[in-house]
Design an enzyme around this catalytic site. Structure first.
Site, PDB file in Angstrom:
ATOM      1  N   CYS C 432      -8.730 -16.826 -16.916  1.00 29.71           N
ATOM      2  CA  CYS C 432      -7.716 -17.354 -18.222  1.00 29.71           C
ATOM      3  C   CYS C 432      -6.647 -16.219 -18.899  1.00 29.71           C
ATOM      4  O   CYS C 432      -5.141 -16.434 -18.547  1.00 29.71           O
ATOM      5  CB  CYS C 432      -8.208 -17.912 -19.440  1.00 29.71           C
ATOM      6  SG  CYS C 432      -8.953 -16.075 -19.924  1.00 29.71           S
ATOM      7  N   HIS C 476     -11.862 -15.814 -23.894  1.00 31.01           N
ATOM      8  CA  HIS C 476     -10.948 -16.363 -23.258  1.00 31.01           C
ATOM      9  C   HIS C 476      -9.444 -15.966 -23.950  1.00 31.01           C
ATOM     10  O   HIS C 476      -9.716 -15.421 -25.322  1.00 31.01           O
ATOM     11  CB  HIS C 476     -11.329 -18.238 -23.857  1.00 31.01           C
ATOM     12  CG  HIS C 476     -10.395 -18.934 -23.077  1.00 31.01           C
ATOM     13  ND1 HIS C 476     -10.300 -19.090 -21.851  1.00 31.01           N
ATOM     14  CD2 HIS C 476      -9.258 -19.811 -23.904  1.00 31.01           C
ATOM     15  CE1 HIS C 476      -9.490 -20.077 -21.224  1.00 31.01           C
ATOM     16  NE2 HIS C 476      -8.337 -20.585 -22.410  1.00 31.01           N
ATOM     17  N   ASP C 492      -2.391 -23.772 -24.409  1.00 30.21           N
ATOM     18  CA  ASP C 492      -3.724 -22.892 -23.445  1.00 30.21           C
ATOM     19  C   ASP C 492      -3.198 -23.600 -21.627  1.00 30.21           C
ATOM     20  O   ASP C 492      -3.412 -24.068 -21.606  1.00 30.21           O
ATOM     21  CB  ASP C 492      -5.168 -22.858 -24.203  1.00 30.21           C
ATOM     22  CG  ASP C 492      -5.937 -22.844 -22.799  1.00 30.21           C
ATOM     23  OD1 ASP C 492      -5.974 -21.651 -22.387  1.00 30.21           O
ATOM     24  OD2 ASP C 492      -7.272 -22.906 -23.294  1.00 30.21           O
TER      25      ASP C 492
END
Lengths: 324, 302, 689
Positions: C432, C476, C492
């Site tokens: 991520c 994250h 995202d």
């Protein structure tokens, strides 16, 4: 001055609240309760844990301090209960010489379902006695009482105290059990025996006192057989008691007599007589006792000693509370 | 059983109007207990004792107690027999089946205790030798409650040896009328023929011990005893021995009622004679009415 | 010196209680303490048995000095909780050698309570609380024992009494716990518990978040009022990174900016942005229709100050020690050293509330002068292609990630100097942080204000307690860009590459990616067995409730609770409730303790007799309790001749049953029947009379 006033106020308040009685039950009205020093310490610890819990923002430490606080409160109830319901009854007394300690008996009775554990009882001025009473049980304790004077000494209020179960609190009561303890006169040694010989040597008692198991079945003994006469005059003149006449207890008796003492104050006379009671008892010499208005027939032994001393102790007293 | 009731009836004809006391006296005997009769002279104490001995065909001895009496006068004397050159016991009046100890409080404590010991142990020990008393062995002692001069009242511990204490009291008016009509009944008591043999009496005594006392009943008795200790009316409560005494007497009372089990009524009937002489009121003096106070205070059933 | 003999029946309790009170500290404390304390207790046992003399003053002084030196050696100080407890335990042990009088035994026991309390500095689980309660019973039992001097007593009775008393004390303790006002710490205490910092750090370089995912440790639990948001909405914001140095993203602010422009703690004044935010919050709260999440977070100790919330959070209740940050976050004043609970409401629509002043716009556009040229070119090309529409451009970049062969993996290859270029054009494999970093770079390169947000995404729902468990492997990173008119909008990029990571949760994703061992640790294995899963969820729920209601019961939850029950909360009112509550709790205990003259136990037969008496009383026939059965029957027969036969039958039956030798089993039923017949007779005669 102020404290004396306070004390008498307090005493009057006690008397109103808890009047004297020979049997009493410990009820709510009669029990006082306060934390002990140790209980205060316990709560200080609980308080500091509370502060610690606040400062460390630690809820469990705080909870523990609350648990200690709650335990303290629950302990109030348990400590109270440990005394509550107990029945006290005034019992017998054991007299002693003035200036020493006598003893009074208290009978403690527990209800069917309740024990009373770790009780400390004391009359003012004497050491406490510890006792526990199981459910439905009856126990007696003898408490010593200082005897300040000859005659009846009122015992005052008995203090009954308990810290059971945790010692954090002290529950107590002060009960006037309407008890008094007889003080015998303090023995005063003297050379001269205030006694006259018994002229009357025959009597109902003679036969009985002589009897012992040896005589059983021997009918040859005749009641009224005279023992030999004693030279009482010589003795009364103060030549001492070591005469061989005293060797045989069956041979005679002395009358300890109030009127034979030269003019002196009452207490001294009684003290002399008491000393002679002890002295004659020690020499195994039979004796009787004559006080103005009363008389104790001659005999020997623990009973006689007790009766004679009681008589001396009671001289001039109003008969009260002397049940024994 | 029927014979026993005949006996009661016949004694009732001699001691008039005292059925209750006769019944108690017989119950006392059946329970192997000794009886103390406290009454004024002339109330029929002797007649009752006499009648009891006749009706149960028991050997009978009467001793009038006096202050100069010695233990040997009751128990017997060891005498030297010149022929055999040995000491022999000349048995005293205590060796009988029914002993009437008249005015027991006139004797000195020493003599009293000699008798009471014999009563308790049912044997006489002299010169290290024990001789059992006859079977059965009852003592009926009398004492005069008003007679104070020169007497030695039995101490509490000795009173405990008597299972029951009863008093006869003045007869009821009708009974007294019949008494006056009949003249002295003592003669008649002497003439009575036995209703039971000794063996039959012993069998009845054994039967008393078989009378059932249930848990509920024992519970009632126990609570009575406990109350006597806890209520504070008395200087000391009833002893366990007193409790056993009540139970024995109640069993005998139940048997007299032809029952094989004890009910609370039996306890209530015998409580007064069995217990009152063992209690001393805490406020001083005797504990008159103690039994009825106890009975009122203690529930029959929990 | 004469030694105070602890009564034999209390001695074992005392030594056992002392040992157990100190035991948790022995596990933590220095080795010398672990040996010293049992030795001291052993010595005490030997002294009690008469095998050893009481040590003299010299020995005790030397021992005490040794203990102080030992503590200094171990902790470097004698102050502070750890060194303090170490010293306390040692002193507690030494005190056992000093029991000369009853008073010393008392002091020892109260010290024992104190030592026991310090257990909670290190252990706070329900099991620890249970343990402490049990040891408390032991200590209290010893207290009972030393107050009972006679030798015949039994330890078992002490234990029973102590248990009874403590159980009786529990309700009152709960009342005090709930009602006694929580006040602020009186003085600041630094409590440094040992343990590594966990979770996010204040900067992020590629490969750092993926390392976190190897940990199955719990980060925090959340309980929602109302519906739990869907997995795709669970973005737990912890911090934002605005400064990029070409490789590393960091949390920073422009130099020279006053602190109130960034964060406001309650009671420390205010700033325009904060007032603006508060005003908008108030306006939003008034409109019922506005979307809002209300929840309570219980966060594990992280040794960092960041709190984790959904977008645009506001603290509910007293916000002591919690600051509001300009970038829609909450932070704690000081690090979270122990489990920390807070209540929050989040308004997702307030993302434009603070505005974007020039300094902030510049700050969120800044890029290093050089580096990553290929990425800059791509950004410019795509931005131009979308005609300068910021939102379209952002979506275009996401589409780029989706369409080109990008892979989401836990084990990305290492990157060199131009991290963004290498990732975007060469390796195309990343976690991520790679995607978020690349995305934010692309935005800034095109002149769109952007920043990285780090925190947790997702959370595992525990159906038993209906709460979320967020683990470290939920860590994250994603991005936010400023769109005029909308404010800061969340993007995202990971979701574009691995949508199942976002929609189905990290747990499923990990199930595929991770090895068997981690699989087991993460609990994925549990979830396959429904029974085990349920068990695990129940235990988790218990722990969470414990944390929420016991450990996390603070001023704000207290206020919330009291407001719910008392409506108007004032000191007077609380005092009154405390008083009434105490009396209400103590009264039954008092009655139980003081009036425990339990009725005698009754058999069925005795109860039947009672029933009869009651019946007679109802018919106004007074019968004294002392009357035997037959006399009762005669009394009744006289009072009510019509019932004479009935009562006689009953009494004779009763007599048989209660007193005869062979009572029959049917007696009780027969008695009841007879009593009914009697009742009928009594009533009839009452009617006719």
């Amino acid at each position: 001055m102020a404290t004396a006033g306070m004390r008498s106020l307090y005493r009057r308040w006690l008397d109103r609240r808890m009047p004297a009685a020979r049997q009493q039950q410990l009820t709510q009205r009669r029990i006082f309760i306060l934390p002990t020093g140790y209980g205060v310490f316990f709560m200080v610890i609980a308080g500091s844990l509370f502060l610690g819990g606040i400062n460390y923002e630690n809820n469990l430490i705080m909870a523990l301090s609350f648990l200690m606080t709650s335990l303290f409160m629950i302990a109030i109830l348990h400590t109270f209960r440990n005394l509550s319901g107990l029945v006290l009854r005034a019992g017998r007394m054991a007299p002693g010489f003035a200036g020493t300690d006598g003893a009074l008996e208290l009978v403690l009775h527990a209800g069917d379902q309740q024990a009373h554990t770790g009780l400390w009882l004391a009359y003012p001025g004497a050491a406490p006695e510890e006792v526990s009473v199981s459910p439905g049980e009856e126990k007696n304790v003898w408490l010593s009482v200082p005897l300040r004077r000859r005659g009846y000494n009122r015992a005052g209020r008995v203090r009954i105290e308990s810290r059971y179960p945790l010692g954090l609190l002290r529950a107590w009561s002060l009960l006037d059990m309407d008890q008094a303890c007889l003080g015998w006169p303090r023995p005063l040694a003297s050379e001269e025996c205030p006694a006259g010989g018994g002229e009357q040597l025959q009597g109902q008692y003679a036969g009985r006192q002589r009897g012992s198991d040896d005589f059983q079945g021997l009918r040859s003994y005749q009641e009224g057989d005279s023992p030999r006469q004693v030279d009482w005059k010589a003795y009364a003149a103060g030549r001492g008691l070591h005469s061989k006449h005293f060797a045989d207890p069956a041979e005679g008796w002395l009358w300890l007599d109030w009127s034979l003492l030269p003019a002196m104050d009452t207490e001294t006379r009684l003290g002399r007589l008491a000393w002679w009671v002890l002295a004659l008892e020690q020499r195994q010499q039979r004796y009787g006792l004559r006080l103005p208005g009363t008389e104790l027939p001659p005999a020997l032994g623990a009973d006689q000693r007790r009766r004679a001393l009681d008589m001396l102790g009671l001289y001039g007293e109003n008969i009260q509370g002397g049940e024994h | 059983m029927q014979k026993l009731h005949d006996a009661l009836e016949r004694v009732g004809k001699v001691v008039l109007g005292k059925d209750e006391q006769i019944r108690l006296a017989v119950a006392c005997m059946l329970a192997r207990g000794h009886l103390l009769i406290e009454d004024l002279p002339g109330m029929g104490k002797t007649t009752l004792a006499h009648a009891l001995s006749r009706i149960f065909s028991l050997d009978y001895q009467r001793v009038q107690f006096t202050s100069d009496m010695l233990p040997a006068d009751i128990l017997g004397v060891s005498v030297f027999d010149p022929d055999s050159r040995r000491f022999e016991l000349r048995k005293g009046p205590v060796f009988t089946q029914l002993l009437l100890a008249d005015e027991i409080n006139r004797a000195t404590p020493k003599t009293q205790s000699a008798l009471l010991e014999a009563m308790e142990e049912r044997q006489v020990t002299q010169d290290g030798e024990s001789r059992p008393l006859p079977q059965p062995f009852f003592v009926v002692a009398t004492q005069n409650p008003l007679d104070q001069g020169g007497t030695f009242p039995l101490p509490e511990s000795q009173l405990d040896r008597f299972l029951m204490r009863i008093s006869l009291g003045y007869p009821a008016p009708e009974a007294e009328m019949s008494l006056l009509r009949a003249g002295d009944l003592r003669e008649r008591a002497l003439d009575m023929s036995p209703a039971l043999t000794v063996a039959e009496l012993m069998a009845l005594m054994a039967e008393v011990e078989q009378v059932h006392a249930s848990e509920d009943l024992l519970d009632y008795l126990q609570r009575l005893l406990e109350h006597s200790r806890g209520c504070g009316w008395f200087t000391a409560g009833l002893s366990p021995r007193a409790g056993l005494g009540v139970l024995r007497a109640a069993r005998a009372w139940a048997l007299l009622d032809k029952r094989k089990y004890v009910i609370p009524e039996d306890i209530q009937a015998v409580l007064k004679p069995v217990c009152e002489h063992r209690l001393q009121s805490a406020s001083g003096g005797t504990a008159g009415g103690a039994a009825s106070r106890l009975l009122e205070a203690v529930p029959v059933v929990r | 010196m004469r030694v105070y003999q602890v009564p034999q029946h209390a001695f074992l309790l005392l030594v056992g209680g002392a040992l157990l009170a100190a035991a948790p500290h022995l596990l933590l404390g220095p080795p010398w303490l672990r040996i010293l304390l049992p030795l001291l207790l052993l010595a005490r046992v030997l002294i009690q048995r008469g095998r050893l003399a009481m040590p003299g003053r010299m020995v005790r002084v030397v021992l005490l000095a040794g203990v102080v030196l030992g503590t200094l050696y171990t902790h470097g100080t004698v102050l502070g909780p750890e060194a303090g407890t170490c010293l306390l335990i040692a002193a507690f042990g030494l005190k056992t050698l000093e029991m000369f009088r009853l008073r010393d035994a008392y002091v020892l026991l109260v010290l024992g309570y104190f030592v026991l309390a310090t257990t909670f500095l290190f252990y706070q689980s329900p099991l620890a609380a249970l343990y402490v309660f049990v040891v408390m019973v032991l200590l209290t039992a010893s207290l009972v024992g030393i107050n009972r001097p006679e030798t015949g007593a039994r330890s078992r009775t002490h234990l029973r009494l102590a248990s009874v008393m403590l159980l009786q004390a529990l309700p009152l303790m709960v009342l005090l716990f709930v009602l006694v006002p929580r006040i602020a710490p009186l003085w600041a205490l630094e409590f440094q518990s040992e343990g590594a910092r966990t979770g996010m750090s204040d900067s992020m370089a590629p490969g750092e978040v993926s390392r976190l995912t190897e940990s199955t440790e719990l980060a925090f639990r959340v309980e929602f009022e109302g519906a739990v948001p869907s997995p795709a909405e669970r973005y737990w914001r912890g911090m934002t990174y605005s400064l990029f140095d070409g490789r590393r993203w960091s949390q920073a602010s422009p130099g020279g900016l006053p602190r109130p422009d960034l964060v406001i703690f309650p009671g420390q004044g205010t700033a325009p942005w904060h007032e603006q935010l508060q005003a908008q919050h108030a306006a939003m709260a008034d409109t019922d229709a506005a979307p809002v999440y209300r929840y309570r977070v219980v966060q594990e100790a992280s040794r960092r100050p960041w709190l984790y919330t959904l977008a645009v959070p506001f603290v509910r209740g007293p916000a002591r020690g919690i600051g509001q940050v300009r970038d829609f976050r909450l932070v704690k004043e000081g690090d979270i050293e122990q489990r920390f609970a807070y209540s929050v409401e989040s308004y997702p629509l307030l993302t434009a509330a603070v505005g974007l002043p020039d300094w902030e716009r510049d700050f969120n556009l800044a890029l290093p002068e050089l580096g990553n040229p290929r990425s800059r070119q791509l950004a410019q090309r795509l931005f131009d292609a979308e005609g300068g529409d910021v939102e379209a451009y952002a979506l275009r970049v996401l589409a780029h990630f989706r369409q080109e062969p990008f892979y989401y993996t836990l084990e990305p290859p290492l990157l060199g100097g131009n991290t963004v270029d290498e990732f975007l054009f060469d390796t195309r494999r990343g976690f991520c942080e790679h995607y978020a970093s690349a995305f934010a770079f692309m935005m800034r390169a095109a002149g769109v204000p952007a920043r990285i947000v780090a925190g947790y995404q997702g959370g595992e729902l525990n159906p038993v307690g209906n709460h979320l468990r967020v683990h470290q492997y939920h860590a994250h990173a994603w991005a936010e860009i400023w769109i005029d008119g909308q404010g800061w909008v969340e993007f995202d990029p990971t979701g574009a590459v691995a949508p199942e990571r976002i929609e189905r949760g990290m747990d499923r994703f990990l199930g595929r990616e991770m090895g068997a061992l981690q699989n087991l640790l993460s609990g994925a294995a549990f979830s396959r067995n429904p029974l085990l899963a349920r068990l695990r969820n129940s235990i988790d729920y218990l722990q969470f409730s414990w944390q929420k209601w016991v450990l996390g019961y603070d001023e704000s939850s207290q206020m919330a609770f009291l407001e719910r029950w008392l409506k108007d909360v004032s000191p007077l009112r609380i005092g009154l409730v405390l008083l009434i509550g105490t009396v209400a709790i103590l009264l039954p205990v008092a009655l139980w303790v003081l009036l425990r003259r339990r009725g005698p136990p009754r058999s069925p037969l005795q109860r039947e007799y009672r029933a009869l008496r009651k019946q007679l009383l109802r018919s106004n026939i007074a019968v004294s309790e002392g009357l035997p059965p037959r006399a009762v029957s005669e009394t009744v027969a006289r009072a009510c001749p019509a019932a004479a036969d009935a009562i006689r039958a009953w009494v004779s039956q009763y007599e048989q049953a209660a007193y005869a030798e062979h009572a029959d089993a049917q007696a009780l039923q027969r008695l009841r029947r007879l009593r009914r017949a009697l009742r009928w007779r009594l009533r009839r005669s009452a009617l006719s009379g």
